[in-house]
Design an enzyme around this catalytic site. Structure first.
Site, short mmCIF file in Angstrom:
data_model
loop_
_atom_site.label_atom_id
_atom_site.label_comp_id
_atom_site.label_asym_id
_atom_site.label_seq_id
_atom_site.Cartn_x
_atom_site.Cartn_y
_atom_site.Cartn_z
N HIS A 86 0.95 -1.12 0.16
CA HIS A 86 0.07 -0.03 0.18
C HIS A 86 0.88 1.18 0.03
CE1 HIS A 86 -3.36 -2.65 0.80
NE2 HIS A 86 -2.86 -3.21 1.92
N HIS A 130 3.35 11.09 5.49
CA HIS A 130 2.81 10.82 6.70
C HIS A 130 3.72 10.52 7.73
CE1 HIS A 130 -1.26 10.84 4.60
NE2 HIS A 130 -0.89 11.78 4.51
N THR A 197 -6.09 7.21 6.99
CA THR A 197 -6.37 7.28 5.40
C THR A 197 -6.60 6.01 4.75
OG1 THR A 197 -4.51 7.62 4.41
CG2 THR A 197 -5.49 9.50 5.05
ZN LIG Z 1 -0.83 7.74 4.99
#
Ligand SMILES: [Zn+2]
Length: 246
Positions: A86, A130, A197
């Site tokens: 991911h 992030h 998210t």
């Molecule tokens: Zn993220």
């Protein structure tokens, strides 16, 4: 317990390996497993559809509130680089973190999205980092850093030179990666309440978005999107009753 379960859900949200072990639903960014279906894939993912404080958002209607500076105390501590299918994630050793309004959060990992997930005033960026933190009770705070295409980013060069090219591959970094190097010079920020998210889209996450972008070269951004093979950004979510403050 709360700390453990939230860290577990964080791990599940960001690690394909953990998902396989836990037999949680397969999710992705395309087709039947894509973001518009996340809420239907698993009973634990319903917030992805029903949540009212979801991320990412377009940061608009910003309310000026004189936010206090974030106190950053980051040492080089990025020890393992993981392709979880991911994203590319760099796990961080203990001892680094931030203090926000007197509240301490420890840095756990950082990872990347292309294109950016959050938008600022309607603007999408080619990449977003992030930096995921947790406090002693498992509450999460994420520092978001936008990347513009431009000069080479020195903090990315070592991790990008050994980037694991297949899902579920990981490498141990010989020289520890630095989260400090990902931060812009000016640390002014926007703040809002949001969620993970990625499934399970857990809410109660403090989002701290740096106003000033940093740069990465065209080659660095392309390298990441080629490794992913597809965009890894969740679409913009409604702000609903929330305000963004700065
Ligand atoms: Zn993220």
């Amino acid at each position: 317990m709360r700390y453990k379960s939230l860290i577990l859900s964080l791990t599940m949200a960001t690690s394909g390996a953990a998902l396989a072990v836990d037999h949680a639903a397969h999710w992705g960014y395309e087709g039947a497993a894509g973001p518009e279906h996340w809420g239907e894939l698993d009973a634990n993912f319903t917030l992805c559809t029903n949540g009212k404080n979801q991320s990412p958002v377009d940061l608009t209607h910003i309310v000026d509130s004189n936010l206090p500076p974030i106190d950053f105390h980051y040492a080089p501590g990025g020890s393992d680089e993981i392709n979880n299918g991911h994203s590319i994630q760099i796990n961080y050793e203990g001892g680094s973190g931030i203090t926000v309004d007197g509240h301490a959060f420890e840095l756990k990992q950082f990872h990347f999205h292309t294109p950016s997930e959050n938008h600022i005033g309607g603007k999408e960026y080619p990449m977003e980092a992030h930096l995921v933190h947790a406090d002693a009770d498992g509450n999460l705070a994420v520092i978001a850093v936008m990347f513009e295409e431009g000069a080479d980013n020195a903090a990315l060069s070592a991790p990008w030179s050994v980037i694991p090219s297949h899902a579920d591959e990981s490498v141990h970094l010989a020289a520890k990666a630095s989260a400090e190097g990902l931060l812009p010079e000016n640390r002014d920020y926007y703040r809002f309440n949001g969620s993970l998210t990625t499934p399970p889209c857990t809410e109660g996450v403090v989002w701290l978005v740096m106003k000033e972008p940093v740069t990465a070269s065209h080659e660095q951004i392309s390298r990441f999107s080629e490794i992913m093979g597809h965009p890894n950004n969740r679409p913009i979510q409604n702000l609903n009753a929330r305000v963004v403050i700065d």
